[in-house]
Design an enzyme around this catalytic site. Structure first.
Site, short mmCIF file in Angstrom:
data_model
loop_
_atom_site.label_atom_id
_atom_site.label_comp_id
_atom_site.label_asym_id
_atom_site.label_seq_id
_atom_site.Cartn_x
_atom_site.Cartn_y
_atom_site.Cartn_z
N LYS A 87 0.86 -1.20 0.00
CA LYS A 87 0.00 0.00 0.00
C LYS A 87 0.89 1.24 0.00
O LYS A 87 1.78 1.38 0.85
CB LYS A 87 -0.89 0.03 1.25
O1 G3P Z 1 -9.30 -0.05 3.85
C1 G3P Z 1 -9.20 1.20 4.44
C2 G3P Z 1 -9.94 1.19 5.71
O2 G3P Z 1 -9.27 0.38 6.62
C3 G3P Z 1 -10.23 2.50 6.30
O3 G3P Z 1 -11.38 2.32 7.00
O4 G3P Z 1 -13.11 2.82 8.64
O5 G3P Z 1 -10.73 3.58 9.03
O6 G3P Z 1 -12.14 4.68 7.29
P1 G3P Z 1 -11.86 3.42 8.05
#
Ligand code: G3P
Length: 218
Positions: A87
Site C-alpha cells: 500500500k
Molecule cells: O481499507 C481502508 C480502511 O481500513 C479505512 O477504514 O473505517 O478507518 O475509514 P476506516
C-alpha cells in the site's frame, strides 16, 4: 465482485476464510496497531502469518513518505511473500514509487484515494489496485459511493488494468452499491461481512420450520 477482509485480526481472517468467500486481505497501520503488534519485525511476521492463512493478495502499508524510502520499504515488504501487495499513499512521491515498483513487478495498492483524478493518476502510474475510502468521504458529507461511480466511469474510457477496491466500508449498503456499480473488489470489516448474511425473515423462517418439525417428530 471480489471480497477482501479489511482487518489484521487473525481470528477474523480465519473465520471469513472458512466461509469460502474470501479473495484477499487489506491492512493498514491503524489495524496493525489495534492487534497490539509492536515493532517492525513483529509487523512483518504478522503479514507473513496472514499470507500463510490466505493464499491471496494481502495488502501491507508502507509508512515511508519519500520516493527512495518508499521504494526501499516496498521492496522489503514484497520479500515477505509473493502475495504481498504494498500500500502506497496517494502523494506525488507515492506516484513516483508506484511507477518504479510497477516496473520491478511489485504489486501496489494506492491508498487514501478520495477523487477520480487521484484514481486516474494512480492508474497511469501503474497501480495494481486503487482504494477509494468511501466511509471517510461520507463522514465529511460527501457521497463516497458517488466517487466510486465516477472512478468506474473514467476507467471505462481506457484500458487500465488497475482494479478498484472500495475501502473504508462501514455498512452493508456500501457493499450493495459497490456490487451494483460493478466495482472489482470491496474490502469489508468482519462485522459488516456478518451483517451481509443476516435477515430477520431468515431467522423467523428457521424458527418456524424448526417448531413445525417438532410436530413431525412427535
Ligand atoms: O481499507 C481502508 C480502511 O481500513 C479505512 O477504514 O473505517 O478507518 O475509514 P476506516
Amino acid at each position: 465482485m471480489k471480497f477482501f477482509i479489511d482487518t489484521a485480526n487473525l481470528d477474523e481472517i480465519k473465520e471469513a476464510h472458512s466461509l469460502g468467500i474470501l479473495d484477499g486481505v487489506t491492512t493498514n497501520p491503524s489495524l496493525i496497531a489495534r492487534e497490539g503488534i509492536a515493532g517492525r519485525k513483529a509487523f512483518e511476521k504478522h503479514i507473513k502469518t496472514i499470507c500463510e492463512l490466505v493464499a491471496a493478495p494481502v495488502s501491507a502499508e508502507a509508512v515511508s513518505m519519500t520516493f527512495d524510502d518508499m521504494v526501499a520499504e516496498a521492496r522489503t515488504l514484497s520479500q515477505i511473500d509473493a502475495n504481498v501487495v504494498v500500500k502506497i499513499p496517494m502523494t506525488l512521491d507515492g506516484l513516483k514509487a508506484v511507477r518504479q515498483l510497477s516496473e520491478e513487478g511489485i504489486n501496489t495498492n494506492v491508498t487514501l484515494v478520495f477523487s477520480p483524478l487521484q484514481a486516474l493518476l494512480a492508474a497511469k502510474a501503474g497501480a495494481t489496485y486503487i482504494s477509494p475510502f468511501v466511509g471517510r468521504l461520507d463522514d465529511i458529507s460527501q457521497d463516497g459511493m458517488k466517487v466510486v461511480e465516477e472512478i468506474i466511469d473514467v476507467f471505462a474510457n481506457y484500458l487500465f488494468e488497475t482494479e478498484i477496491i472500495v475501502a473504508s466500508i462501514r455498512n452493508p449498503l456500501h457493499v450493495l452499491t459497490a456490487a451494483e456499480l460493478g466495482a472489482d473488489i470491496a474490502t469489508i470489516p468482519f462485522k459488516v461481512i456478518e451483517q451481509l448474511a443476516q435477515h430477520p425473515l431468515t431467522d423467523v423462517g428457521i424458527d418456524k420450520f424448526l417448531k413445525d418439525w417438532q410436530k413431525v417428530e412427535k
